[in-house]
Design a protein around this motif. Structure first.
Motif: not given
Ligand code: NAP
Length: 282
Positions: A130, A132-133, A153-155, A227, A251
């Motif tokens: 949950a 930014g992505a 989501n975990r949290t 992703l 992704g």
């Molecule tokens: P973010 O805002 O930091 O959010 C991270 C999410 O991952 C949070 O919901 C977090 O949960 C969860 N998480 C992290 N480690 C975990 C674990 N071990 N077990 C369970 N949940 C876990 O990151 P974001 O910007 O959303 O990016 C997420 C992913 O999308 C990244 O891999 C990024 O590279 C990818 N992405 C790809 C594209 C593309 O164009 N392909 C574009 C954007 C992003 P908590 O709330 O519990 O901490």
């Protein structure tokens, strides 16, 4: 001499970004001359960086972590897509104004529906994460009218924040939306089956790390989509295949398609993404 279109990608870290190569490929298709910068910019330098870039004739900039939310503050106009996501991944100059937009959601749905041929309408979809992505992609997914969308989501606090943001902004259409929080290895994910499982957590950035998702999660899953993009299958993708998902994808296609939509905003030209989709850049 032809004037080059000034473009850039900014974030911190930024060295890994494939955006310059993706946009060079697009520009070559139209003999468009571009100058594409890749600048590491910390949040406290964002305002000055943007002001200098656009004053110097910059046309458009891709925005990546950790600047996607903060950058909204510096735009004159915010598109509906960016407003719904409360974040932007692109800012561009148009008619003397700076416009912020979010092309991540359309990048994902295009990759799913057009490239991977997985329609979202009437489907049951699970989104893990949950952050930014997730915020960026969910409005575009809802627009496709899935039957049910579960966001886990975990949290808990982050899941609730996303829920409030969505309920206040998004037309939820006919979609049944469920928010759940807890350890993703627990059985609460097994209350239902899912046509599509999307990993929007950042777990795959830690190479080799598993979320320990329940093995039975993938019964009936047509596609498990991470992703994160990488040359090797991520642990999420490997486990999904081992446990019954018909197909997996990373992704990369989403990245290329969001880039194509950003390129369109900057140039009014619609690039052909097929070559990049076939052969990821080193
Ligand atoms: P973010 O805002 O930091 O959010 C991270 C999410 O991952 C949070 O919901 C977090 O949960 C969860 N998480 C992290 N480690 C975990 C674990 N071990 N077990 C369970 N949940 C876990 O990151 P974001 O910007 O959303 O990016 C997420 C992913 O999308 C990244 O891999 C990024 O590279 C990818 N992405 C790809 C594209 C593309 O164009 N392909 C574009 C954007 C992003 P908590 O709330 O519990 O901490």
């Amino acid at each position: 001499m032809d004037k080059k279109l000034k473009l850039a990608v900014i974030g911190k870290p930024i060295t890994h970004s494939k955006s310059p190569k993706i946009h060079q490929d697009f520009a070559n298709q139209f003999d468009e001359k571009i100058e594409f910068r890749k600048d590491e910019v910390a949040p406290d330098k964002l305002e000055t960086w943007l002001a200098d870039f656009f004053k110097d004739g910059g046309k458009g900039v891709s925005i990546t972590l950790p600047l996607k939310e903060a950058a909204l503050k510096y735009a004159d106009e915010i598109s509906d897509r960016a407003r719904l996501a409360s974040a932007c991944n692109v800012i561009y100059a148009k008619d003397e104004k700076l416009i912020a937009d979010c092309t991540d959601g359309v990048g994902l749905t295009k990759d799913l529906e057009e490239n991977l041929k997985v329609s979202l309408k009437d489907k049951k979809i699970l989104i893990l994460g949950a952050g930014g992505a997730a915020r960026g992609i969910i409005p575009s997914i809802i627009e496709k009218n899935p039957a049910r969308l579960k966001i886990a989501n975990r949290t808990e606090s982050k899941a609730l924040l996303l829920k409030e943001n969505l309920e206040s902004k998004v037309n939820l259409n006919e979609t049944d939306i469920i928010f759940e929080a807890g350890d993703l290895s627990d059985d609460f994910l097994l209350d239902d089956s899912y046509d599509l499982v999307i990993n929007s957590t950042s777990v795959s950035t830690q190479v080799g790390e598993s979320m320990g998702l329940p093995k039975a999660l993938y019964s009936g899953t047509k596609l498990a989509y991470d992703l994160f993009y990488s040359a090797e299958k991520t642990v999420f993708m490997q486990e999904a295949l081992e446990n019954g998902a018909e197909k997996v994808s990373d992704g990369w296609g989403m990245l290329v398609e969001q880039g194509a939509e950003s390129f369109r905003l900057w140039t009014n030209l619609i690039p052909d993404t097929s070559r990049l989709l076939e052969k990821p850049i080193d």
